[in-house]
Design a protein around this motif. Structure first.
Motif, PDB file in Angstrom:
ATOM      1  N   THR A   3      14.204 -11.717  -7.680  1.00  0.00           N
ATOM      2  CA  THR A   3      13.337 -11.207  -6.629  1.00  0.00           C
ATOM      3  C   THR A   3      13.880 -11.717  -5.302  1.00  0.00           C
ATOM      4  OG1 THR A   3      11.841 -13.107  -6.871  1.00  0.00           O
ATOM      5  CG2 THR A   3      11.275 -11.102  -8.090  1.00  0.00           C
ATOM      6  N   ASP A   6      12.488 -10.240   2.068  1.00  0.00           N
ATOM      7  CA  ASP A   6      12.984  -9.465   3.208  1.00  0.00           C
ATOM      8  C   ASP A   6      12.416 -10.080   4.482  1.00  0.00           C
ATOM      9  OD1 ASP A   6      13.441  -7.577   5.239  1.00  0.00           O
ATOM     10  OD2 ASP A   6      13.436  -5.923   3.808  1.00  0.00           O
ATOM     11  N   THR A   9      10.609  -7.421   7.027  1.00  0.00           N
ATOM     12  CA  THR A   9       9.260  -6.927   6.701  1.00  0.00           C
ATOM     13  C   THR A   9       8.332  -8.031   6.211  1.00  0.00           C
ATOM     14  OG1 THR A   9       9.901  -6.428   4.418  1.00  0.00           O
ATOM     15  CG2 THR A   9      10.202  -4.686   6.058  1.00  0.00           C
ATOM     16  N   THR A  11       8.186  -9.271   3.281  1.00  0.00           N
ATOM     17  CA  THR A  11       7.670  -8.917   1.953  1.00  0.00           C
ATOM     18  C   THR A  11       8.756  -9.156   0.921  1.00  0.00           C
ATOM     19  OG1 THR A  11       8.355  -6.605   2.222  1.00  0.00           O
ATOM     20  CG2 THR A  11       6.078  -7.154   2.832  1.00  0.00           C
ATOM     21  N   TRP A  12       8.356  -9.202  -0.343  1.00  0.00           N
ATOM     22  CA  TRP A  12       9.294  -9.399  -1.440  1.00  0.00           C
ATOM     23  C   TRP A  12       9.719  -8.064  -2.023  1.00  0.00           C
ATOM     24  CZ3 TRP A  12      11.129 -14.167  -3.017  1.00  0.00           C
ATOM     25  CH2 TRP A  12      10.497 -15.278  -2.427  1.00  0.00           C
ATOM     26  N   PHE A  13      10.928  -8.033  -2.586  1.00  0.00           N
ATOM     27  CA  PHE A  13      11.360  -6.831  -3.296  1.00  0.00           C
ATOM     28  C   PHE A  13      12.129  -7.212  -4.551  1.00  0.00           C
ATOM     29  CE2 PHE A  13      14.946  -7.735  -0.491  1.00  0.00           C
ATOM     30  CZ  PHE A  13      16.075  -7.405  -1.242  1.00  0.00           C
ATOM     31  N   LYS A  15      15.181  -6.034  -7.390  1.00  0.00           N
ATOM     32  CA  LYS A  15      16.348  -5.209  -7.688  1.00  0.00           C
ATOM     33  C   LYS A  15      16.841  -5.627  -9.065  1.00  0.00           C
ATOM     34  CE  LYS A  15      20.219  -5.834  -5.454  1.00  0.00           C
ATOM     35  NZ  LYS A  15      21.248  -5.802  -4.379  1.00  0.00           N
ATOM     36  N   LYS A  29      15.105  -0.406  -7.560  1.00  0.00           N
ATOM     37  CA  LYS A  29      14.709  -1.281  -6.468  1.00  0.00           C
ATOM     38  C   LYS A  29      13.290  -0.923  -6.046  1.00  0.00           C
ATOM     39  CE  LYS A  29      17.623  -2.332  -3.198  1.00  0.00           C
ATOM     40  NZ  LYS A  29      18.501  -2.253  -2.001  1.00  0.00           N
ATOM     41  N   LYS A  30      12.450  -1.928  -5.864  1.00  0.00           N
ATOM     42  CA  LYS A  30      11.062  -1.722  -5.454  1.00  0.00           C
ATOM     43  C   LYS A  30      10.718  -2.716  -4.368  1.00  0.00           C
ATOM     44  CE  LYS A  30       6.790  -0.110  -6.094  1.00  0.00           C
ATOM     45  NZ  LYS A  30       6.403   1.303  -5.895  1.00  0.00           N
ATOM     46  N   ARG A  31      10.222  -2.204  -3.217  1.00  0.00           N
ATOM     47  CA  ARG A  31       9.922  -3.057  -2.068  1.00  0.00           C
ATOM     48  C   ARG A  31       8.420  -3.156  -1.818  1.00  0.00           C
ATOM     49  NH1 ARG A  31      14.183  -4.158   1.248  1.00  0.00           N
ATOM     50  NH2 ARG A  31      16.132  -3.052   0.851  1.00  0.00           N
ATOM     51  N   GLY A  32       8.080  -4.056  -0.885  1.00  0.00           N
ATOM     52  CA  GLY A  32       6.727  -4.080  -0.339  1.00  0.00           C
ATOM     53  C   GLY A  32       5.743  -5.006  -1.017  1.00  0.00           C
ATOM     54  N   ALA A  39       5.861  -9.390  -7.276  1.00  0.00           N
ATOM     55  CA  ALA A  39       7.161  -8.752  -7.491  1.00  0.00           C
ATOM     56  C   ALA A  39       7.666  -9.035  -8.904  1.00  0.00           C
ATOM     57  CB  ALA A  39       8.164  -9.244  -6.459  1.00  0.00           C
TER      58      ALA A  39
END
Length: 352
Positions: A3, A6, A9, A11-13, A15, A29-32, A39
């Motif tokens: 994890t 970022d 932003t 926030t965690w994302f 990949k 990949k998932k953000r926010g 996450a």
């Protein structure tokens, strides 16, 4: 489980890599995510979902189902699935698909029935539930089917088949004033197009020399934006041969369009732009009020009256097979069967 944070932003994302059901290695990949543990949990749930076993939740199965069909279905079809899932996921989203039992499905059905929804609304939700569940049982290789023996609820939408005769259409056409309306209704009546196919037509789709219209796409309205999609079915990609008079009318119409190129859409109007003239001028012409889609039915009724075979009609309409055509229009053929019998009687009498 990787994890990342970022800084931009705050926030965690996530990949990560996974192997899909076809054995292809992919990256996701998932953000926010506000918290790292959120996450990590999302990644764990995501990777578990691609193991496809009885512990995979129905909500995850539904998400995978939509991901797979989205490139293959029209916007309106995805909208239907998404709408129905709002009535299914509150009960089953967190439930492992292998834990869903017949009594739970029946309880859900009874809850839906208690809300006094229309038969068609109930039928749609029940069908979507079954479709996604069966998708999940196949992916997860479940040895049972919880829907086996569960009665369907609701009824499929059935509409009475209404159409105009050629004489009624001509009476309506004579009352029209604007060229765009005249041309649109001519194409709908004499070609049997779906409304989305009509709106997607470009000048390049019309071959005036060969007198053919190439149907390769459809236009849907999604969140106030025009979206071009493939036709409704695979057979929807087709060529429609048009009569000489319609080719001439189309040529005159395209000559009226300023700076018309092969990419120019021929009918940059909305469905309402045809609905209101149809309502107004059918009243003036004193012909029965029908829907825009009923012009497609009118085209078929006209072809049947002219003796065109069901197979040729199916190809012209873009139906997947002739059984669909016969299922919708078969009742219009009885008189033709009588005519055939009379012809055979005539031949027999000639021999005698």
């Amino acid at each position: 489980m990787p994890t990342y944070y970022d800084e931009t932003t705050r926030t965690w994302f996530v990949k990560c890599y996974y192997t899909d059901y076809a054995g292809t290695k992919r990256q996701k990949k998932k953000r926010g995510f506000r918290l790292q543990r959120e996450a990590k949990q999302w990644e764990a749930d995501f990777l578990a979902a691609y193991k496809y076993d009885g512990n995979t939740t129905f909500g995850t199965i539904a998400e995978r189902f939509l991901d797979e069909i989205r490139p293959r279905r029209r916007v309106t079809s995805i909208r239907t699935y998404t709408s129905s899932l709002k009535h299914i996921l509150p009960t089953f989203a967190e439930m492992p698909i292998g834990a869903i039992e017949e009594q739970q499905i029946i309880a859900w059905q009874n809850e839906q029935l208690s809300k006094n929804y229309s038969d068609s609304y109930l039928y749609k939700h029940d069908t979507v539930f079954r479709t996604i569940y069966h998708f999940g049982t196949k992916r997860c290789k479940l040895p049972f089917d919880a829907f086996d023996g569960v009665e369907k609820i609701g009824k499929a939408t059935t509409r009475s088949l209404t159409f105009w005769t050629l004489e009624q259409y001509r009476a309506f056409y004579k009352t029209l004033e604007k060229p765009v309306h005249k041309m649109a209704f001519e194409v709908l009546f004499y070609c049997g197009l779906r409304i989305g196919e009509l709106f997607a037509l470009t000048a390049g789709d019309v071959d005036l020399d060969e007198k053919v219209i190439h149907i390769t796409k459809s236009l849907q309205r999604e969140k106030k934006h025009d979206v071009i999609t493939p036709p409704k079915t695979e057979k929807g990609i087709r060529d429609i041969t048009i009569p000489i008079f319609l080719a001439r009318e189309l040529e005159e119409y395209m000559n009226m369009i300023y700076d018309c190129t092969s990419e120019t859409r021929l009918f940059e109007i909305s469905k309402n732009s045809l609905y209101y003239p149809m309502k107004k001028y059918s009243a003036i012409a004193e012909v029965p009020k029908i829907r825009i889609h009923d012009l497609r039915h009118s085209h078929v009724a006209y072809l049947i009256e002219k003796g065109v075979s069901p197979l040729a009609i199916a190809e012209r309409l873009g139906h997947e097979n002739v059984n669909i055509t016969l299922g919708i229009y078969g009742h219009l053929y009885p008189n033709k069967q009588r005519e055939i019998a009379d012809l055979l009687d005539g031949d027999k009498n000639d021999d005698e």
